[in-house]
Scaffold this active site. Sequence first.
Site, mmCIF file in Angstrom:
data_model
loop_
_atom_site.group_PDB
_atom_site.id
_atom_site.type_symbol
_atom_site.label_atom_id
_atom_site.label_comp_id
_atom_site.label_asym_id
_atom_site.label_seq_id
_atom_site.Cartn_x
_atom_site.Cartn_y
_atom_site.Cartn_z
ATOM 1 N N TRP A 322 0.214 0.342 -0.257
ATOM 2 C CA TRP A 322 -1.232 0.051 -0.197
ATOM 3 C C TRP A 322 -1.605 -0.442 1.205
ATOM 4 O O TRP A 322 -2.674 -0.126 1.722
ATOM 5 C CB TRP A 322 -1.576 -1.022 -1.237
ATOM 6 C CG TRP A 322 -3.023 -1.437 -1.236
ATOM 7 C CD1 TRP A 322 -4.034 -0.884 -1.960
ATOM 8 C CD2 TRP A 322 -3.624 -2.484 -0.456
ATOM 9 N NE1 TRP A 322 -5.218 -1.514 -1.691
ATOM 10 C CE2 TRP A 322 -5.000 -2.500 -0.766
ATOM 11 C CE3 TRP A 322 -3.140 -3.396 0.474
ATOM 12 C CZ2 TRP A 322 -5.887 -3.391 -0.188
ATOM 13 C CZ3 TRP A 322 -4.034 -4.286 1.051
ATOM 14 C CH2 TRP A 322 -5.388 -4.286 0.722
ATOM 15 N N HIS A 323 -0.696 -1.214 1.806
ATOM 16 C CA HIS A 323 -1.023 -1.805 3.100
ATOM 17 C C HIS A 323 -1.083 -0.777 4.221
ATOM 18 O O HIS A 323 -1.779 -0.987 5.213
ATOM 19 C CB HIS A 323 -0.019 -2.900 3.456
ATOM 20 C CG HIS A 323 -0.324 -4.197 2.784
ATOM 21 N ND1 HIS A 323 0.084 -4.465 1.502
ATOM 22 C CD2 HIS A 323 -1.020 -5.283 3.194
ATOM 23 C CE1 HIS A 323 -0.349 -5.676 1.159
ATOM 24 N NE2 HIS A 323 -1.023 -6.189 2.161
ATOM 25 N N GLY A 324 -0.344 0.301 4.107
ATOM 26 C CA GLY A 324 -0.408 1.278 5.190
ATOM 27 C C GLY A 324 0.459 2.480 4.918
ATOM 28 O O GLY A 324 1.437 2.410 4.174
#
Lengths: 486, 88
Positions: A322-324
């Site tokens: 989700w973060h990257g």
Amino acid sequence: MTFNSLEFLLFYPVVALLYFVLPKKAKWPMLLVASYYFYAFYQAQLLFLIVATTLISWISSRIIWRSQRLALRRALLALTLVVCLGVLFFYKYFNFLSGSVTGLIELFGGTPTRVELDLVLPVGISFYTFQTLSYVIDVYRGDVEPEKNFFFYALFVSFFPQLVAGPIERPGNLIPQLKESHAWSDADAVKGTKHMLVGFFKKICVADMISVYVNSVYNEPESATALGIIIATALFAVQIYCDFSGYTDIAIGCARVMGIRLMQNFDHPYMATSIKEFWSRWHISLSSWFKDYLYIPLGGNRRGRARAQLNVFIVFLVSGLWHGASWTFVLWGAIHGVYQILGSLTKDLRNRALNKLGISENNFGVKWCRRVGVFLLVSFAWLFFRANSMADAALLLDRLFVSGWSVGLSDTLSAMGLNTYGCIMTALSVLTLIMIDRMVVYGDGRDLSDLVTRRASFIYYVWIVLLCWIQLLSGDMTSTFIYFQF
Amino acid sequence: MTVLTGTLTIISLSVIVLLHIVTAIFDNKISKILEYVNVTLHIALVLALLYDGVPIEEAPLAFMISLFVYTLTRAVSGYLRRGGGNDI
């Protein structure tokens, strides 16, 4: 538009003023227009994505609510999830997946043609997609009644303080507040302004200043020293906290001035005594989102211990992704998953060892040892989060554990650009941050209703503004918030 | 390396720091008046910085020192008096 820009300093007072001047019926339409303007100022060409996501989720949630047929409700929920997550996947993960598949084929001797699209990552797409999904799922579960007015729902999705970097709000908390007409309140205005000022202080005076030293190591890993990596990683732990919690403070403050209370997103995360506790204090809105909409639907801890550990690991892998769109983030998530599992498996063993030694779990020394341990573990994981690529992460690990110990501390500090002034400023800014936090916990021991003390306190917040301003003047251009890229 | 080079800046800052400590220790009318004096001294600090013609990077440092001492003394006095928490 970013919070630390001149445009926002002009935009926000106008919006806040209009909010209190306009009649009740005009307040929320004004907020909706302002929110879309806020986003369009940054990425006008991608505004249609928010509108489309909002429209699809609104229509499907209305039908889901009305329909009596379970199959149709399920199909609509699945379709909405596929569409919303599909948009997120296309813009954020397509090139990542394409590159990964190509790399895998090359590894087995193939010569594939890499497909890479020229895509601009929509700012805040992960945040508003998750907020939209929580709404549709809540409606499906019957927890929330769908909003009848599309434009009102659109405001819930796009409310400008939390649009691009959270907190990821739940419909049950935000929608009723947006419907209310909040009159001016001195208390809300003062508290909101203080929140904003502390946020600006964290971002401009701490995070941005520290980022220079962190970047000097992480952007040139081939010349990094072991001590440099240790210092830069510890500083990055402070930087990312100040950057993200600073954004959240500003967001909470902006909304609070208008009488709207956003959820808390940080609760002294580096005071956690376990990794599990760390995740209940860091990015709370995302952690609770994953718990409610992924961990529990996967079975949570209801299907045995082994399955519970697997579920935890899956949640952290997804959280990393989700973060990257990079393997460094996936690895970062996996490391935290492993931390959690190991922490859970060894909990009884550690408690028994303490009992044998006759030391209480609440012993002051034990607590602080645990805090330091958690900080070291979290910081080690930050190394992968901050590394620009997996190759860089591998190089940094090599320099940290094998080849980077030939350079001394003074040469390392000099290479990082950390001179006496930098060291003092960094130390003071971090210590001041801790003291502000302690002031919040203890109060300053005085009657805050006292006019003179209140004025003196207020003037000190004005000094923080001045400090931010001077820092901006003496530093580089304003930087964006780290979490904007997510 | 010297991090604060202006004599007037150092004198102003020293007085400010001293007043921060004094006003945190004593909780009476005089300390309240001294808080106002201290606020005025911050303006004097800006003037001192300008008059000294010090490098621009010294300005944040001077303010950061003042802010740190202020928050430190208030946190300590709050801890000792246990006045209860603020919502920031």
